[in-house]
Design a protein around this motif. Sequence first.
Motif, PDB file in Angstrom:
ATOM      1  N   ASN A   1      -4.330   4.833  -7.074  1.00  0.00           N
ATOM      2  CA  ASN A   1      -3.227   5.467  -6.350  1.00  0.00           C
ATOM      3  C   ASN A   1      -2.070   5.532  -7.346  1.00  0.00           C
ATOM      4  O   ASN A   1      -1.204   4.658  -7.395  1.00  0.00           O
ATOM      5  CB  ASN A   1      -2.858   4.625  -5.123  1.00  0.00           C
ATOM      6  CG  ASN A   1      -1.766   5.254  -4.289  1.00  0.00           C
ATOM      7  OD1 ASN A   1      -1.019   6.111  -4.742  1.00  0.00           O
ATOM      8  ND2 ASN A   1      -1.659   4.811  -3.043  1.00  0.00           N
TER       9      ASN A   1
ATOM     10  N   THR B   1       0.810  -1.213   0.000  1.00  0.00           N
ATOM     11  CA  THR B   1       0.000   0.000   0.000  1.00  0.00           C
ATOM     12  C   THR B   1       0.848   1.269   0.000  1.00  0.00           C
ATOM     13  O   THR B   1       0.316   2.377  -0.077  1.00  0.00           O
ATOM     14  CB  THR B   1      -0.938   0.030   1.226  1.00  0.00           C
ATOM     15  OG1 THR B   1      -0.151   0.055   2.423  1.00  0.00           O
ATOM     16  CG2 THR B   1      -1.846  -1.186   1.248  1.00  0.00           C
ATOM     17  N   HIS B   2       2.169   1.104   0.084  1.00  0.00           N
ATOM     18  CA  HIS B   2       3.070   2.253   0.114  1.00  0.00           C
ATOM     19  C   HIS B   2       4.397   1.823  -0.499  1.00  0.00           C
ATOM     20  O   HIS B   2       4.803   0.655  -0.364  1.00  0.00           O
ATOM     21  CB  HIS B   2       3.283   2.723   1.559  1.00  0.00           C
ATOM     22  CG  HIS B   2       3.894   4.082   1.676  1.00  0.00           C
ATOM     23  ND1 HIS B   2       5.248   4.300   1.517  1.00  0.00           N
ATOM     24  CD2 HIS B   2       3.347   5.302   1.926  1.00  0.00           C
ATOM     25  CE1 HIS B   2       5.510   5.593   1.662  1.00  0.00           C
ATOM     26  NE2 HIS B   2       4.378   6.218   1.916  1.00  0.00           N
TER      27      HIS B   2
ATOM     28  N   ASN C   1      -6.407   0.702  -4.085  1.00  0.00           N
ATOM     29  CA  ASN C   1      -5.262   1.471  -4.578  1.00  0.00           C
ATOM     30  C   ASN C   1      -5.152   1.480  -6.101  1.00  0.00           C
ATOM     31  O   ASN C   1      -4.115   1.891  -6.636  1.00  0.00           O
ATOM     32  CB  ASN C   1      -3.966   0.934  -3.965  1.00  0.00           C
ATOM     33  CG  ASN C   1      -3.725   1.477  -2.570  1.00  0.00           C
ATOM     34  OD1 ASN C   1      -3.663   2.689  -2.368  1.00  0.00           O
ATOM     35  ND2 ASN C   1      -3.615   0.579  -1.601  1.00  0.00           N
TER      36      ASN C   1
END
Length: 311
Positions: free
Chosen positions: A153, A121-122, A150
């Motif tokens: 994202n 997620t990052h 995401n």
Amino acid sequence: MSSPAACATAGSPTVSKAADEFRILGRRAGNEEPIRFTYKGVDFHPECFHVVAGLNAVDTREYTEATFKSLKAAGQVCARMGAYKPRTSPYSFQGYGKQCLPYVFELAGQYGVRVISMEVTHDEHLDEIREALAAAGDPCGVMLQIGTRNTQNFELLKAVGSQRDFPILVKRGFGITLHESLLAAEYVASAGNRDIVFCLRGMKTNFGDPHRNLVDFAHVPVVKRLTRMPVCVDPSHSVGIRAEDGHGLQDIFHAAAQGIIAGANLVLTDIHPEPRKALVDAGQALTLEELPRFLEDCAIAREAYERRLRH
């Protein structure tokens, strides 16, 4: 006079738009070679077939080992393992993150699991995964998973696309169109990494009730028609419940079969030693005892798909 079918393909604005926007992954004249890659000795391409079963969210070392042990006994070399879990509520379990990576990778190597599908997620999660794999002696590999939350994202998509250490599984966004979701995969490819699998996981709408999402596996051939990517289906997150029909077959089995018989190359499935104690999505995981029957049912559906192709 042109046939309706011809008008719906060659002259379709939708097809033309897709050809323009899916510049790397799109299927069109002169760009029809399927995407193929081999990672940790496992082949991924539009004719392959793998079941990727495991823990939606990694919890204890004991549960992780029991899961890998069951996969090895069933002859499986791919697994799902969630270390980082984006959740709708800030108070829900968010995953153990880098804390669980050492024993996940150690046990994967011990039980012969070669590829782990793991959501990130990052962008810092990529470094954590690299460091944990190196510390464990690189016993397995990781397929980075872009989850449904995401899919837009864009900085994360570019970050995972700019590295070549890991292949990527991109899930359909649960509140956007298929076209928009495929553009997420194109974002990844445009950053440099073309080792991509696209995953259908249902659409967020109450029209799918009582299932968690509206199963969208009829889009398997659509994705294959528009792009050159292998296609995955996730029946666990699509169905979300352990309901059975009158013959004892769970809805998850039926949904998986729908995707497989339509040509899915991977099936992403939740299993857990004790589903009721699972820290995430406890209502949908199959038990380890149910895994062999699920794999057999998947094999039956795959055989039916292959027979359809021959005829």
